[in-house]
Design an enzyme around this catalytic site. Structure first.
Site: not given
Ligand code: NAP
Ligand code: MG
Length: 498
Positions: A164, A254, A266, A301, A397
């Protein structure tokens, strides 16, 4: 629900803060006793030291999660039993929303108003909605002749890692945890290192509601250690990740270098807010424009930071947006009158102010904002005019309250500029013409298009990104459940009756 500034501060001083990991139903120190500090971004002061989970802790949590998954106490429980537990959890979140919200505001610098709404309403609703969905999702029967019966059934996918970000700590946890639990999965949650506290408290509520030990594990820690151990674990079936595009890429690597687990992503964005020449520049439109950019201090986001405005209305638009941004109240996150709290860390504030400096150096014109305020990590809402599409502040961003206005000649130019991005999470379009609105909505390459208002949709509608903003996975809606379910075909050959 609301709290006055005094009530919020008095709750803050009396809060008991859980700082240990939650593994197999117990709060526990990390295997090597290591900790990291959680800081209050509004003051710069250390709040507490939190357990830093090691790869060994991840192993232990996966073993508990797997064993619980295999014994079926949650994964094979009747869906109505899972529903009952999730509805209890939802009620407990509502009861404890004030403390959870104060804790999250202290940990993240988010405003108390946003924390109360996100946790007391949205997070609670997520557990309720997915709890209700648990016993309302049906399988399918495929068409066959009378020689077979073909069932298509869904099964919980197994042990899932939920990694998260820090911008909506408990809400992002709920977006993933609620559908994963409803599906019957066993979960490891890795909160962002900046914001581990509210999800640790939620773990205790989940246990109180009846979530069996081992089904929900919370592992605070750093990305490189705890996060990577989850990404590389050989017995985790799925990772659902929300965070930066760079780290999302690490999770694909990974998986490729370990057990090929499924990765749902996301990620970041640089979303456009498009105003066509026929739009009325009402107060409502301007409110949507600033809210789309500055909500949560721009640490969102889907923040609409590229404001692409028809040149015929661009000057008037800029004046109105500048005036509204200048009226924002930046300061104490625990004050309900505050519009923008603190940036999450000193480093993040420096990154945001670095972009503001870069904008000035690149030749954009700042019409308001820029300065840092107070002792904590505060940045004023900032508006830039005269952006060109190649500038870093127009492409990258920033994840802070920095909005740029890009004038364009017409609708086609707006569409072309909006689509010219590595990202594809969200877009807003303002126009009074339904044909232009639908044309834009269909052509914009992004997961959500919002017309004549900034909205990310709600619990019922899927949310996710095109291009480098996401994978095919979607959070929210019935689609989110798909991330945590396997599909099985049961083909029963039918003989002639004796
Ligand atoms: P981040 O740096 O990518 O971190 C996200 C998570 O990944 C954190 O838990 C982090 O742990 C972990 N992580 C970091 N490095 C890792 C590594 N090498 N290996 C494994 N895990 C690692 O993102 P953030 O700064 O927390 O969040 C901001 C980003 O999230 C923005 O780009 C924003 O656009 C995106 N976001 C997207 C959505 C969406 O729905 N699309 C929603 C919210 C936010 P640490 O905390 O220890 O670094
Ligand atoms: Mg913190």
């Amino acid at each position: 629900m609301s709290l006055t500034k005094d009530q919020a501060h008095s709750r803050a001083s009396g809060l008991a803060i859980e700082t240990r990991a939650f593994i197999d139903g117990s709060f526990t120190a990390s295997s090597d006793g290591g900790t990291f500090e959680s800081v209050n971004p509004a003051t710069g002061e250390t709040l507490c030291a939190v357990a830093h989970c090691t790869a060994e802790d991840v192993d232990r949590a996966v073993a508990a999660a797997r064993s619980r998954f295999n014994d079926g106490v949650w994964s094979r429980a009747a869906p109505e039993d899972r529903k009952e537990v999730m509805l209890k959890l939802s009620a407990l979140i509502r009861e404890n929303a004030a403390d959870l919200a104060v804790l999250e505001s202290l940990d993240s610098g988010k405003t108390i108003t946003d924390c109360l709404h996100e946790i007391g309403t949205e997070v609670a609703n997520f557990f309720q909605w997915y709890g209700e969905l648990a016993d309302k999702s049906f399988g399918k029967v495929a068409p066959t002749g009378e020689d077979a019966l073909a069932l298509i059934v869904k099964e919980p996918a197994g042990v899932v890692g939920l990694v998260l970000p820090w911008n909506f700590p408990l809400l992002m946890a709920a977006w993933k945890l609620a559908p994963a639990l409803a599906a019957g999965c066993s979960c490891l949650v890795k909160p962002a290192e900046q914001t581990p506290l509210s999800i640790l408290r939620l773990a205790a509520l989940a246990q109180e509601a009846g979530v069996p030990d081992g089904v929900l594990n919370v592992l605070p820690g750093m990305g490189e250690t705890t996060g990577q151990a989850i990404g590389r674990h050989g017995d985790i079936d799925i990772v659902s990740f929300t965070g930066s595009t760079e780290v999302g890429g690490y999770f694909l690597r990974y998986a490729g270098e370990s057990n090929l687990k499924v990765i749902g992503l996301e990620m970041g964005g640089k979303s456009p807010f498009i105003v066509l020449d026929d739009a009325d520049l009402t107060d409502d439109l301007i409110e949507h424009a600033v809210n789309s950019a500055f909500w949560n201090g721009g640490q969102n986001c889907s923040a609409n930071m590229r404001q692409i405005v028809d040149a015929r209305v661009a000057e008037a638009y800029l004046d109105k947006v500048t005036a509204r941004a200048a009226a924002y109240k930046v300061g104490d996150p625990l004050d309900p009158d505050t519009d923008i709290g603190a940036m999450v860390t000193a480093e993040h504030m420096a990154r945001v102010t670095g972009y503001i400096d870069k904008g000035v150096a690149e030749g954009a014109r700042m019409t308001t904002g820029g300065a840092r305020k107070g002792a904590g990590f505060f940045v004023e809402p900032t508006v830039f005019a005269g952006l060109t599409p190649d500038m870093a502040i127009a492409r990258e961003e920033i994840f802070g309250p920095v909005l740029g206005v890009l004038p364009v000649a017409n609708m086609d130019a707006a569409l072309q500029l909006a689509a010219d991005s590595d990202y594809g999470l969200h877009a807003t379009v303002f126009t009074r013409d339904i044909d232009r609105a639908l044309h834009m909505a269909r052509r914009l390459p992004c997961g959500t298009v919002s017309v004549n208002g900034f909205s990310e949709g709600d619990i019922k509608t899927p949310f996710g990104g095109y291009k480098r903003s996401g994978s095919l996975a979607r959070d929210n809606g019935v689609e989110a459940m798909e991330q945590y379910l396997q599909t099985k075909t049961i083909w029963i050959c039918q003989g002639a009756p004796a």
